[in-house]
Design an enzyme around this catalytic site. Structure first.
Site, PDB file in Angstrom:
ATOM      1  N   SER A 144      38.234  47.556  39.075  1.00  0.00           N
ATOM      2  CA  SER A 144      38.373  47.555  37.614  1.00  0.00           C
ATOM      3  C   SER A 144      38.569  46.117  37.163  1.00  0.00           C
ATOM      4  CB  SER A 144      39.566  48.414  37.178  1.00  0.00           C
ATOM      5  OG  SER A 144      40.785  47.784  37.534  1.00  0.00           O
ATOM      6  N   ILE A 191      43.205  46.307  40.541  1.00  0.00           N
ATOM      7  CA  ILE A 191      43.633  46.100  39.165  1.00  0.00           C
ATOM      8  C   ILE A 191      43.871  44.612  38.961  1.00  0.00           C
ATOM      9  CG2 ILE A 191      46.070  46.572  39.740  1.00  0.00           C
ATOM     10  CD1 ILE A 191      46.369  47.651  36.848  1.00  0.00           C
ATOM     11  N   ILE A 232      45.459  43.697  44.233  1.00  0.00           N
ATOM     12  CA  ILE A 232      45.727  42.947  43.014  1.00  0.00           C
ATOM     13  C   ILE A 232      44.632  41.900  42.847  1.00  0.00           C
ATOM     14  CG2 ILE A 232      47.360  41.470  41.799  1.00  0.00           C
ATOM     15  CD1 ILE A 232      48.297  44.382  42.171  1.00  0.00           C
ATOM     16  N   LYS A 233      43.989  41.948  41.704  1.00  0.00           N
ATOM     17  CA  LYS A 233      42.815  41.114  41.441  1.00  0.00           C
ATOM     18  C   LYS A 233      43.253  39.833  40.739  1.00  0.00           C
ATOM     19  CE  LYS A 233      38.073  42.408  40.211  1.00  0.00           C
ATOM     20  NZ  LYS A 233      37.291  43.394  39.453  1.00  0.00           N
ATOM     21  N   ILE A 234      42.873  38.692  41.301  1.00  0.00           N
ATOM     22  CA  ILE A 234      43.306  37.392  40.788  1.00  0.00           C
ATOM     23  C   ILE A 234      42.098  36.470  40.639  1.00  0.00           C
ATOM     24  CG2 ILE A 234      44.725  35.359  41.255  1.00  0.00           C
ATOM     25  CD1 ILE A 234      46.572  37.147  42.891  1.00  0.00           C
TER      26      ILE A 234
END
Length: 326
Positions: free
Chosen positions: A38, A98, A129-131
């Site tokens: 996402s 996310i 965790i998207k960074i």
């Protein structure tokens, strides 16, 4: 995995509540996808266009807009993670991603804090965790990996970004002392959309720059050999009607990789595409193509920098629109 012999995974680049309750489960049961991603733009379209969120939002009246967004997003991410958990338990990916607040992209401390908080609040081990791959992002990637949190490094267009992500993951793993799954998300089709008109006028083959750039980055990531780290090819939907919908999935099929794509692209690939590895592509082939690009007077490095900047702004704009609506 979609192709076990290649260790190739296919993830859905889409999240929406009704979809999670229906088609998402079917795609998993039919072994077509084994993960999901996402981003703010995906959640913007879901939250603002779908009626599935109205009831929950009506119960969040006293919250700030960002708190409302997180409540809704966390609900969906938990739901997706729970549906994917059997795959995760079977060591078949089963991850959902996310993204942190894109406005924190230049603030390492705040990105770290939010990444840890989201992972804790969601409470599911199969969440990444998207960074974004910025200078601050690399610091956050290292810290989260060191804390055993899976990370999806996103918005990669350049080799330098990919190598910085891999180095950050490597340092984090050395601190953690245990395997942590990570992916480096290389964006593909946006490059061709920005470049192909100029290449066509110059008589240079189109719809190859994104693939060759991504193939080059893939080879560098493979050479780094960071445990648990894979290349994820993103932005693989097709906008050019002259290309088959699965073009950027078939054209980047590679050992030990992931492709995250829109649902229609996935269905087209599953039904009609060849399922043979096409990467690695020789360095000579890639160099010859970009030599032609350079000779046409196109500054490819500057174009990539522009794509990075535009991508960050697009995520920020989507996030801002959600908050304003909420």
């Amino acid at each position: 995995m979609y192709l076990t012999d290649l260790k190739f995974s296919l993830w859905a680049d889409f999240i929406e509540r009704d979809y999670l309750d229906n088609e998402f489960k079917e795609l998993i049961e039919n072994k077509i996808i084994n993960g999901a991603t996402s981003n703010p733009a995906i959640f913007k379209n879901a939250i603002l266009k779908s009626n599935a969120y109205k009831e929950q939002l009506s119960e969040l009246g006293s919250m700030t807009p960002k708190e409302k967004y997180e409540a809704v997003a966390i609900y969906d991410i938990r739901k997706a993670a729970d549906i994917l958990k059997p795959l995760y338990d079977a060591n078949d990916d089963g991850y959902v991603s996310i993204e942190v607040d894109p406005y924190l992209c230049d603030d390492a401390a705040s990105t770290i804090e939010e990444g840890k908080r989201l992972f804790s609040q969601i409470g599911r081990e199969n969440v990444m965790i998207k960074i974004p791959a910025t200078t601050a992002g690399y610091e956050a990637m290292e810290e989260l990996t060191a804390n055993g949190i899976p990370v999806n490094a996103t918005l990669i267009f350049k080799k330098e970004q990919a190598l910085a992500c891999a180095e950050a993951f490597k340092r984090g793993l050395e601190t953690n002392g245990a395997k942590v799954d990570t992916v480096i998300s290389v964006f593909v089709s946006r490059i061709d959309r920005a470049l192909d008109e100029k290449l066509h006028k110059a008589g240079i083959p189109i719809a190859l720059s994104g693939i060759y750039n991504s193939a080059d980055i893939y080879s560098k990531i493979q050479e780094m050999n960071v445990e648990g780290c894979r290349t994820l090819f993103a932005s693989t939907g097709v906008k050019d009607d002259s290309l088959p919908p699965y073009y950027y999935v078939e054209g980047l099929l590679a050992y030990n990789s992931v492709n995250t794509a829109p649902i229609d692209t996935i269905k087209s690939f599953h039904a009609d595409a060849k399922k043979n590895a096409v990467l690695p592509i020789s360095a000579k082939t890639i160099q010859e193509h970009f030599k032609k690009v350079d000779e046409a007077g196109i500054d490819f490095n500057a174009l990539l920098d522009e794509q990075i900047s535009d991508g960050l702004e697009a995520f920020k704009d989507a996030f801002k629109e959600i908050l304003e609506e909420l």
